[in-house]
Design an enzyme around this catalytic site. Structure first.
Site, PDB file in Angstrom:
ATOM      1  CG  ASP A 225      -4.739   8.390 -11.982  1.00 46.91           C
ATOM      2  OD1 ASP A 225      -5.154   8.306 -10.853  1.00 46.91           O
ATOM      3  OD2 ASP A 225      -5.858   8.918 -12.872  1.00 46.91           O
TER       4      ASP A 225
ATOM      5  CG  ASP B 293      -1.644   1.087   1.346  1.00 51.03           C
ATOM      6  OD1 ASP B 293      -3.276   0.816   1.179  1.00 51.03           O
ATOM      7  OD2 ASP B 293      -1.471   2.126   1.443  1.00 51.03           O
TER       8      ASP B 293
ATOM      9  CD  GLU C 294      -4.303   3.638  -1.040  1.00 47.39           C
ATOM     10  OE1 GLU C 294      -5.398   3.121  -1.701  1.00 47.39           O
ATOM     11  OE2 GLU C 294      -4.343   4.093   0.233  1.00 47.39           O
TER      12      GLU C 294
ATOM     13  CG  HIS D  89      -7.513  12.031  -8.637  1.00 48.40           C
ATOM     14  ND1 HIS D  89      -7.529  11.006  -9.638  1.00 48.40           N
ATOM     15  CD2 HIS D  89      -7.725  11.662  -7.619  1.00 48.40           C
ATOM     16  CE1 HIS D  89      -8.248   9.865  -8.969  1.00 48.40           C
ATOM     17  NE2 HIS D  89      -8.177  10.380  -7.689  1.00 48.40           N
TER      18      HIS D  89
HETATM   19  N1  LIG Z   1      -4.919   9.293  -8.352  1.00 45.84           N
HETATM   20  C1  LIG Z   1      -5.589   8.353  -7.717  1.00 45.84           C
HETATM   21  N2  LIG Z   1      -5.851   8.206  -6.283  1.00 45.84           N
HETATM   22  C2  LIG Z   1      -6.471   7.166  -5.850  1.00 45.84           C
HETATM   23  C3  LIG Z   1      -7.038   6.131  -6.790  1.00 45.84           C
HETATM   24  N3  LIG Z   1      -7.552   5.169  -6.058  1.00 45.84           N
HETATM   25  C4  LIG Z   1      -7.638   5.780  -4.603  1.00 45.84           C
HETATM   26  N4  LIG Z   1      -7.116   6.825  -4.623  1.00 45.84           N
HETATM   27  C5  LIG Z   1      -6.651   7.680  -3.575  1.00 45.84           C
HETATM   28  O1  LIG Z   1      -5.701   6.995  -2.508  1.00 45.84           O
HETATM   29  C6  LIG Z   1      -5.862   7.718  -1.187  1.00 45.84           C
HETATM   30  C7  LIG Z   1      -5.690   6.835  -0.049  1.00 45.84           C
HETATM   31  O2  LIG Z   1      -5.665   7.490   0.905  1.00 45.84           O
HETATM   32  P1  LIG Z   1      -5.832   7.052   2.404  1.00 45.84           P
HETATM   33  O3  LIG Z   1      -6.598   5.456   2.466  1.00 45.84           O
HETATM   34  O4  LIG Z   1      -5.930   7.985   3.385  1.00 45.84           O
HETATM   35  O5  LIG Z   1      -4.279   6.393   2.758  1.00 45.84           O
HETATM   36  P2  LIG Z   1      -2.980   7.085   2.497  1.00 45.84           P
HETATM   37  O6  LIG Z   1      -2.944   8.626   2.325  1.00 45.84           O
HETATM   38  O7  LIG Z   1      -2.139   6.249   1.522  1.00 45.84           O
HETATM   39  O8  LIG Z   1      -2.376   6.830   3.912  1.00 45.84           O
HETATM   40  P3  LIG Z   1      -1.556   5.635   4.604  1.00 45.84           P
HETATM   41  O9  LIG Z   1      -1.947   4.418   3.665  1.00 45.84           O
HETATM   42  O10 LIG Z   1      -1.994   5.703   5.825  1.00 45.84           O
HETATM   43  O11 LIG Z   1       0.065   5.749   4.477  1.00 45.84           O
HETATM   44  C8  LIG Z   1      -7.383   8.629  -1.280  1.00 45.84           C
HETATM   45  O12 LIG Z   1      -7.134  10.005  -1.124  1.00 45.84           O
HETATM   46  C9  LIG Z   1      -7.813   7.995  -2.555  1.00 45.84           C
HETATM   47  O13 LIG Z   1      -8.613   9.084  -3.197  1.00 45.84           O
HETATM   48  C10 LIG Z   1      -6.796   6.327  -8.170  1.00 45.84           C
HETATM   49  O14 LIG Z   1      -7.044   5.380  -9.067  1.00 45.84           O
HETATM   50  N5  LIG Z   1      -5.920   7.391  -8.516  1.00 45.84           N
END
Ligand SMILES: Nc1nc2c(ncn2[C@@H]2O[C@H](COP(=O)(O)OP(=O)(O)OP(=O)(O)O)[C@@H](O)[C@H]2O)c(=O)[nH]1
Length: 394
Positions: A267, A250, A293, A263
């Site tokens: 990506d 992750d 992610e 965003h």
């Molecule tokens: N650009 C982009 N962002 C994504 C996608 N799928 C999920 N995300 C983003 O991934 C982020 C995940 O955030 P969190 O689950 O809070 O986790 P984090 O900020 O990585 O923090 P930790 O996992 O605790 O280190 C969110 O902001 C989602 O919008 C995608 O396909 N593209």
């Protein structure tokens, strides 16, 4: 006079018998051709279609050698055949027939001169060692097959779609008169046309299937594929008594990356991470985007120490490399990794043995380890507290 008439009568009767025999032979040949045609049209996969031509057609028509060349730009056909082979793995499926005689070429250049632009006209004539041997391969190339007869005549069928050569199908016979120049080629033309259409549609069907198993953003497999593949790998690990490692990865603070760079940049980071993970794996390993992610990796035949090293290598390669955006901006990124192992149970133990349940436990254990990696500060690999999920051998 009477005896003259009788002799003439007998000659006519012999001629009639021979004509009737030939008509019956032709009818029988047409019947076999029809049957094969139906099977070609009904083939459910690319491998089945190719096997019908390379194995069944040869047997049904007593042909000494059959081979085929297919255009495989961008390795599309080989990846499809590979994917089909994996779908056939597992306890409930039979082994697909071997495809000896098939050559996949990145360009059609080596076979184009055989047809000289005549894309609908099969070429019939005497076998020429220099020109035709490369098409059929060495006479003893496949050890499990009977040695190939000495070839005397060949039929070369161009396969084309939308006016472009996409491959060729080759028949060889030890009988010099079987494929003679000037002989009728109606049936062979019809066969080439049917095969061309079937190949095109098999490729399209496979494209659709693959599209349903690929993550569109990163190009790696998707969760659906992972869940299917995980069951296959568990079955294989049990059957061949080897270990199976699962990594759950992750991205760290990905929300902040999205917030800071937007965003589309996020990506781009996901795509790069997918490629970076893939570049650290072997061909038989599996990587998939699990969602958002998160990525998952399966490492078959990887004992704990080895799996730990690979996980560490992936983590370090990402941390060491700030990702360059098309804008020229660098984004540093790190990943946290959870590692869980499926290992062979000791003789005599009574562990749950259901593949589905084992898959869930394995992924869940890796996910739990990932949470600990996050809690312990991120950018690290943590081994599951249930490090050895034990599977009885099948
Ligand atoms: N650009 C982009 N962002 C994504 C996608 N799928 C999920 N995300 C983003 O991934 C982020 C995940 O955030 P969190 O689950 O809070 O986790 P984090 O900020 O990585 O923090 P930790 O996992 O605790 O280190 C969110 O902001 C989602 O919008 C995608 O396909 N593209």
């Amino acid at each position: 006079m009477d005896s003259d008439l009788q002799a003439e009568n007998q000659a006519l009767r012999r001629q009639l018998d021979s004509l009737l025999r030939e008509a019956r032979n032709n009818e029988e040949k047409m019947r076999r051709f029809d049957q094969l045609e139906h099977r070609l049209i009904g083939a459910r996969s690319m491998a089945e279609l190719l096997s019908l031509l390379l194995n069944d057609y040869r047997q049904a028509f007593g042909i000494d050698a059959v081979s085929m060349v297919l255009l495989d730009r961008d390795d599309e056909a080989s990846r499809m055949l590979d994917a089909e082979r994996h779908r056939h793995e597992g306890p409930n499926h039979h082994e697909p027939a071997p495809l000896d005689g098939l050559t996949l070429l990145p360009s059609i250049a080596p076979i184009a001169p055989l047809f000289q632009g005549q894309l609908h006209q099969p070429w019939l004539g005497p076998f020429n060692e220099q020109r035709h041997r490369p098409l059929f391969g060495a006479p003893h190339a496949a050890p499990h097959r009977a040695p190939q007869a000495t070839l005397a005549s060949v039929a070369l069928l161009p396969l084309s779609r939308h006016g472009e050569l996409i491959g060729s199908l080759h028949f060889g016979s030890s009988d010099p008169s079987r494929y003679e120049r000037g002989a009728g080629t109606q049936l062979l033309e019809r066969l080439a046309a049917i095969v061309s259409v079937c190949l095109d549609s098999a490729l399209n069907q496979e494209r659709l299937k693959l599209a349903g198993l690929t993550d569109m953003l990163t190009g790696v497999h998707n969760r659906r594929y992972f869940e299917h593949r995980c069951l296959i790998e568990i079955a294989q690990a049990r059957r061949y008594r080897h270990d199976l490692a699962c990594l759950f990865l992750d991205l760290d603070h990905f929300k902040a990356i999205n917030d800071r760079h937007g965003h589309p940049a996020g990506d781009e980071v996901l795509r790069s991470i997918g490629h970076l993970i893939q570049s650290q794996l072997r061909l038989g390993d599996t990587i998939a985007r699990f969602g958002g992610e998160e990525f998952v990796v399966l490492l078959p035949q990887a004992p704990l120490q080895h799996a730990r090293e690979i996980a560490e290598r992936i983590r370090a390669s990402i941390a060491a490399r700030a990702l360059l955006l098309p804008s020229g901006e660098f984004i540093p990124a790190t990943v946290s990794v959870g590692l869980a192992m499926l290992e062979r149970a000791p003789e005599g133990s009574r562990e749950p043995d259901d593949k589905q349940a084992l898959a869930l436990r394995l992924v869940d254990a890796a996910d739990q380890a990932l949470y600990r990696a996050k809690a312990e500060g991120r950018n690290r690999v943590v081994l599951s507290s249930e490090p050895r999920i034990q599977a009885l051998s099948a």
